[in-house]
Design a protein around this motif. Structure first.
Motif, PDB file in Angstrom:
ATOM      1  N   ARG A 111       2.156   9.963  -6.046  1.00 25.45           N
ATOM      2  CA  ARG A 111       1.344  10.692  -5.981  1.00 25.45           C
ATOM      3  C   ARG A 111       1.638  11.915  -6.699  1.00 25.45           C
ATOM      4  NH1 ARG A 111      -5.569  10.148  -6.772  1.00 25.45           N
ATOM      5  NH2 ARG A 111      -6.150  11.227  -7.832  1.00 25.45           N
ATOM      6  N   ARG A 149       3.630  -2.167  -9.758  1.00 28.96           N
ATOM      7  CA  ARG A 149       2.216  -1.299  -9.513  1.00 28.96           C
ATOM      8  C   ARG A 149       2.794   0.071  -9.684  1.00 28.96           C
ATOM      9  NH1 ARG A 149      -3.150  -0.717  -8.306  1.00 28.96           N
ATOM     10  NH2 ARG A 149      -3.346  -0.574  -6.521  1.00 28.96           N
ATOM     11  N   LEU A 150       3.217   0.965  -9.520  1.00 26.45           N
ATOM     12  CA  LEU A 150       3.762   2.038  -9.295  1.00 26.45           C
ATOM     13  C   LEU A 150       3.491   2.644 -11.613  1.00 26.45           C
ATOM     14  CD1 LEU A 150       4.155   4.139  -7.333  1.00 26.45           C
ATOM     15  CD2 LEU A 150       6.485   4.272  -8.648  1.00 26.45           C
ATOM     16  N   TRP A 177      -3.841   7.815 -12.298  1.00 27.03           N
ATOM     17  CA  TRP A 177      -3.789   9.045 -11.889  1.00 27.03           C
ATOM     18  C   TRP A 177      -3.556  10.166 -12.856  1.00 27.03           C
ATOM     19  CZ3 TRP A 177       1.000   7.518  -8.007  1.00 27.03           C
ATOM     20  CH2 TRP A 177       0.330   6.719  -7.182  1.00 27.03           C
ATOM     21  N   LEU A 218      -0.696   2.852 -11.889  1.00 29.62           N
ATOM     22  CA  LEU A 218      -1.270   3.879 -10.710  1.00 29.62           C
ATOM     23  C   LEU A 218      -0.545   5.176 -11.606  1.00 29.62           C
ATOM     24  CD1 LEU A 218      -0.158   2.892  -6.719  1.00 29.62           C
ATOM     25  CD2 LEU A 218      -2.777   2.818  -8.264  1.00 29.62           C
ATOM     26  N   GLN A 249       0.715  -1.101   0.507  1.00 30.25           N
ATOM     27  CA  GLN A 249      -0.092   0.529   0.260  1.00 30.25           C
ATOM     28  C   GLN A 249       0.715   1.240   0.305  1.00 30.25           C
ATOM     29  OE1 GLN A 249      -3.464  -0.114  -0.316  1.00 30.25           O
ATOM     30  NE2 GLN A 249      -3.330  -2.610  -0.666  1.00 30.25           N
ATOM     31  N   GLU A 286       0.979   3.524  -2.683  1.00 29.75           N
ATOM     32  CA  GLU A 286      -0.126   4.166  -3.329  1.00 29.75           C
ATOM     33  C   GLU A 286       0.125   5.999  -2.360  1.00 29.75           C
ATOM     34  OE1 GLU A 286      -3.831   2.861  -3.357  1.00 29.75           O
ATOM     35  OE2 GLU A 286      -3.190   0.273  -3.919  1.00 29.75           O
TER      36      GLU A 286
END
Length: 321
Positions: free
Chosen positions: A172, A231-232, A239, A235, A164, A167
């Motif tokens: 971000r 994963r990034l 985003w 994301l 997690q 995230e």
């Protein structure tokens, strides 16, 4: 991406058209933002105040007004591009800048870096104070270099044991800002994350083949960091939007080594015009609120920096005089 609405630009005297003003104006036009020009003057010496015929308060008032008139004249030439306010105060620069952020809720500070004169380092004392303590994003521009970039680097961090953490809002914010500037400049964007070999510790005590066990342990560690990077990527596309991601085509790099050294070394190789990075607050250490990795990196950089604080950061500077 429309993000900044209330920009604070740290102005200097005797500067007709500084690059930092152009940077602020460009952002203001893109975001329909307001700009405040803040000039912080040093206190007058006792010699200047030794005029019995005039009260000290009047002398200081004229001192401020003289520089305010100069600032107003400078701003007046660009009022057609953005709404610009001007303010001149006397005091310590980093304290007055941060107090203006707190008082007026600025969401970005722009300032030209002032190289430390006694070491080969781009960021001097005032800049380091702001990097440690300014509660909003801080854009420090390399002197005499236009803020147009062909290459941008951004650093991200996460704990591979906590999926997690990929995230986290700081990642971000870094990726949104870096991609937005990269797209505006049609620049190449490199996103850097470092991982380091670790001793397998207690695992080796129970292994018949310690070398193999350690190799497998570090391969597992590498794989967990790579999973975080993957994963990034997903994301980031979410985003900033898939079209922006496809246009930006960010290059993700997983670097092995001590973060403060390997990240700075890779940045030196890339020669970016701008590094976007987070600074992580320590708790309970007043006056030193920046992560070790960020501090060590900043001492090695020779380019403009956009520094972002994590959510919940509280500056040690207050509005109390």
């Amino acid at each position: 991406m429309k993000r900044f609405k209330n920009i604070l630009l740290v102005a200097k005297a005797q500067c007709e058209h500084p690059f930092e003003l152009e940077a602020a104006l460009t952002l203001a036009e893109q975001n329909s933002a307001e700009i405040t020009l803040l000039m912080v003057l040093p206190a007058l010496s006792s010699f200047h105040l030794m005029k019995p015929e005039r009260p000290q308060q009047d002398i200081e008032k004229d001192y401020v007004q003289h520089h305010l008139n100069e600032l107003l004249a400078r701003a007046g030439r660009y009022q057609q591009r953005a709404e610009i306010r001007c303010k001149v105060v006397i005091g310590t620069e980093f304290i007055q800048v941060i107090r203006s952020v707190l008082r007026n809720h600025h969401d970005l500070v722009i300032k030209t870096a002032e190289p430390a004169s006694w070491v080969k380092r781009l960021f001097g004392g005032t800049d380091m104070h702001l990097l440690r303590k300014c509660p909003c994003p801080l854009w420090l521009l390399k002197p005499e270099v236009a803020p147009t970039y062909s290459t941008i680097a951004a650093t991200v961090d996460f704990n591979p044991d906590d999926p997690q953490s990929v995230e986290q809002p700081l990642n971000r914010q870094i990726l949104e800002l870096a991609s937005s500037i990269a797209i505006h400049n049609s620049a190449t964007l490199h996103i850097l994350h470092a991982w380091q070999l670790e001793s397998a510790g207690v695992v080796l005590m129970w292994s018949d083949n310690p070398e193999q066990a350690e190799a497998e342990y570090n391969q597992s560690l590498y794989s967990s960091h790579q999973s975080g990077i993957n994963r990034l990527k997903l994301l980031m596309a979410k985003w900033i939007g898939q079209p922006a991601y496809d246009y930006c085509k960010p290059h993700f790099e997983l670097l092995r080594g001590d973060a403060s050294h390997i990240l700075a070394k890779r940045v030196e190789e890339l020669e970016p015009g701008l590094v976007v990075m987070g600074t992580v607050a320590r708790t309970g250490i007043a006056g030193f609120l920046i992560g070790n990795t960020a501090e060590a990196m900043l001492e090695q950089l020779n380019c403009s920096v956009l520094a972002v604080k994590p959510a919940g950061f509280v500056t040690p500077v207050t509005l109390d005089e």
